[in-house]
Design an enzyme around this catalytic site. Structure first.
Site, PDB file in Angstrom:
ATOM      1  N   HIS A 187     -35.904  -0.581  51.196  1.00 35.55           N
ATOM      2  CA  HIS A 187     -34.662  -1.290  52.297  1.00 35.55           C
ATOM      3  C   HIS A 187     -33.098  -0.513  52.263  1.00 35.55           C
ATOM      4  O   HIS A 187     -32.912   0.364  52.818  1.00 35.55           O
ATOM      5  CB  HIS A 187     -34.705  -2.375  53.265  1.00 35.55           C
ATOM      6  CG  HIS A 187     -36.191  -3.119  53.241  1.00 35.55           C
ATOM      7  ND1 HIS A 187     -36.840  -2.727  54.774  1.00 35.55           N
ATOM      8  CD2 HIS A 187     -36.353  -4.396  53.212  1.00 35.55           C
ATOM      9  CE1 HIS A 187     -37.940  -3.178  53.967  1.00 35.55           C
ATOM     10  NE2 HIS A 187     -37.958  -4.387  53.755  1.00 35.55           N
ATOM     11  N   HIS A 191     -47.997  -0.819  54.843  1.00 39.54           N
ATOM     12  CA  HIS A 191     -47.055  -1.844  55.111  1.00 39.54           C
ATOM     13  C   HIS A 191     -45.693  -1.564  54.875  1.00 39.54           C
ATOM     14  O   HIS A 191     -44.731  -1.011  55.846  1.00 39.54           O
ATOM     15  CB  HIS A 191     -47.126  -2.885  54.191  1.00 39.54           C
ATOM     16  CG  HIS A 191     -46.241  -3.928  54.976  1.00 39.54           C
ATOM     17  ND1 HIS A 191     -45.982  -4.702  56.027  1.00 39.54           N
ATOM     18  CD2 HIS A 191     -44.861  -4.554  54.450  1.00 39.54           C
ATOM     19  CE1 HIS A 191     -45.193  -5.348  56.206  1.00 39.54           C
ATOM     20  NE2 HIS A 191     -43.883  -5.310  55.636  1.00 39.54           N
ATOM     21  N   HIS A 242     -39.933  -5.109  61.025  1.00 40.53           N
ATOM     22  CA  HIS A 242     -41.167  -5.502  61.228  1.00 40.53           C
ATOM     23  C   HIS A 242     -40.943  -5.169  63.308  1.00 40.53           C
ATOM     24  O   HIS A 242     -41.896  -4.583  63.823  1.00 40.53           O
ATOM     25  CB  HIS A 242     -42.087  -6.349  61.430  1.00 40.53           C
ATOM     26  CG  HIS A 242     -41.869  -6.270  59.770  1.00 40.53           C
ATOM     27  ND1 HIS A 242     -42.900  -7.977  59.241  1.00 40.53           N
ATOM     28  CD2 HIS A 242     -42.029  -5.627  58.681  1.00 40.53           C
ATOM     29  CE1 HIS A 242     -42.378  -8.093  57.675  1.00 40.53           C
ATOM     30  NE2 HIS A 242     -42.092  -6.254  57.368  1.00 40.53           N
ATOM     31  N   ASP A 301     -42.604  -0.149  56.856  1.00 42.82           N
ATOM     32  CA  ASP A 301     -41.111  -1.045  56.580  1.00 42.82           C
ATOM     33  C   ASP A 301     -40.073   0.085  57.055  1.00 42.82           C
ATOM     34  O   ASP A 301     -39.020   0.193  57.776  1.00 42.82           O
ATOM     35  CB  ASP A 301     -41.060  -1.865  55.201  1.00 42.82           C
ATOM     36  CG  ASP A 301     -41.158  -3.361  55.917  1.00 42.82           C
ATOM     37  OD1 ASP A 301     -41.678  -3.800  56.360  1.00 42.82           O
ATOM     38  OD2 ASP A 301     -41.170  -3.409  53.736  1.00 42.82           O
TER      39      ASP A 301
END
Length: 303
Positions: A264, A237, A78, A241
């Site tokens: 991720h 969001h 973030h 990310d």
């Protein structure tokens, strides 16, 4: 010339780690040209530095974790997203613990901190990584791709079989030549399912998580009293990310990222695949800012 940027002043904040639940002191400091973003574990003696680079990514289970030997910094995405969105090339990030504070679960508070510190242009050209051809990684029905694009664009699709998600937009494409990162993406919060949070807490994870710093979803809907900040906050969001994860290339991107259910781990695999395929990208600078496919807000004075 499009120049590199750092912070004008030092700025500090306090928060809690999402997973550790620990109080964390965060200090953002200016850094010289070509430093990049460097995380510093100031609670250790000597201080351990970890450059924000794709090759330094270790665990990607619930967030992006940077490692240097047995020293780690969790949940960097973030803050890195805010750095990318505001075009910060060089900064030191000092931490008093092993995790970046979660703040409100978005990049908004980090944007505010950086803007409060002020931005300063440096006497060196800003380097961009331009995507020259498609690079794709896939795993278990998930996919992450880079394609050439004259600008910076992030397209993402999520696919959750849950009433809260089925009723809302699960895909979004953001072209940052026409869309403001600060207004349209930075305030999108992380989200989690109540059932998962209970499981995580039993395993000493998400100890700092609450409706104060995440969108919490149960079988009936969103538990946060104030609801959502954007109609498509969930997928926004994921875009936030991804922008943070992509900044681990060490430079701003000229190209498009496309993610389908990517997280991720897959984002980092894509970065590593790109780095290895040296014919798929090039480093460019711009002597004339008017010819660049990407522009940034003018440096703002410290508040």
């Amino acid at each position: 010339m499009i120049k590199q940027r750092t912070l004008k002043n030092i700025i500090r904040a306090t928060g809690v780690g999402l997973h550790s639940g620990e109080k964390v002191y965060l200090t953002l400091k200016p850094a010289p040209v070509n430093t990049g973003i460097v995380f510093c574990r100031a609670d250790l003696d000597p201080v351990v530095q970890i450059p924000a680079r794709a090759e330094n990514v270790g665990d990607t289970t619930l967030s992006t974790t940077l490692v240097n030997g047995d020293v780690k910094v969790d949940t960097v995405e973030h803050l890195l997203s805010a750095m990318a969105g505001l075009g910060i090339d060089n900064a030191y990030v000092e931490l008093s613990a092993s995790e970046v504070p979660i703040m409100d679960g978005s990049a908004g508070p980090f944007v505010f901190l950086i803007q409060s510190a002020g931005l300063e242009e440096q006497d060196a050209p800003k380097k961009f990584i331009r995507i020259l051809r498609e690079v794709t990684v896939e795993e278990g029905g998930k996919r992450a791709t880079f394609v050439p694009f004259e600008g910076f664009k992030v397209s993402f699709e999520i696919d959750f079989d849950h009433p809260v998600f089925r009723d809302r937009t699960q895909s979004a494409s953001v072209d940052f030549s026409s869309t403001s990162f600060v207004k349209e993406v930075s305030r999108a919060r992380t989200f989690g399912f109540m059932s998962d949070i209970e499981y995580l807490r039993k395993h000493n994870l998400a100890l700092g998580g609450s409706v104060e710093n995440a969108i919490v979803v149960d079988k009936d809907g969103v538990l946060n009293e104030d609801g959502l900040r954007y109609e498509d906050e969930f997928v926004k969001h994921k875009i936030l990310d991804a922008i943070g994860d992509l900044y681990l290339l060490g430079n701003s991107l000229i190209g498009e990222f496309r993610g389908f259910k990517s997280g991720h781990a897959l984002n980092n695999r894509l970065l590593r695949a790109l780095i290895e395929q040296t014919d798929a990208w090039e480093v460019v600078t711009f002597e004339d800012a008017s010819t660049a496919p990407i522009s940034y807000m003018r440096p703002v004075a410290a508040v």
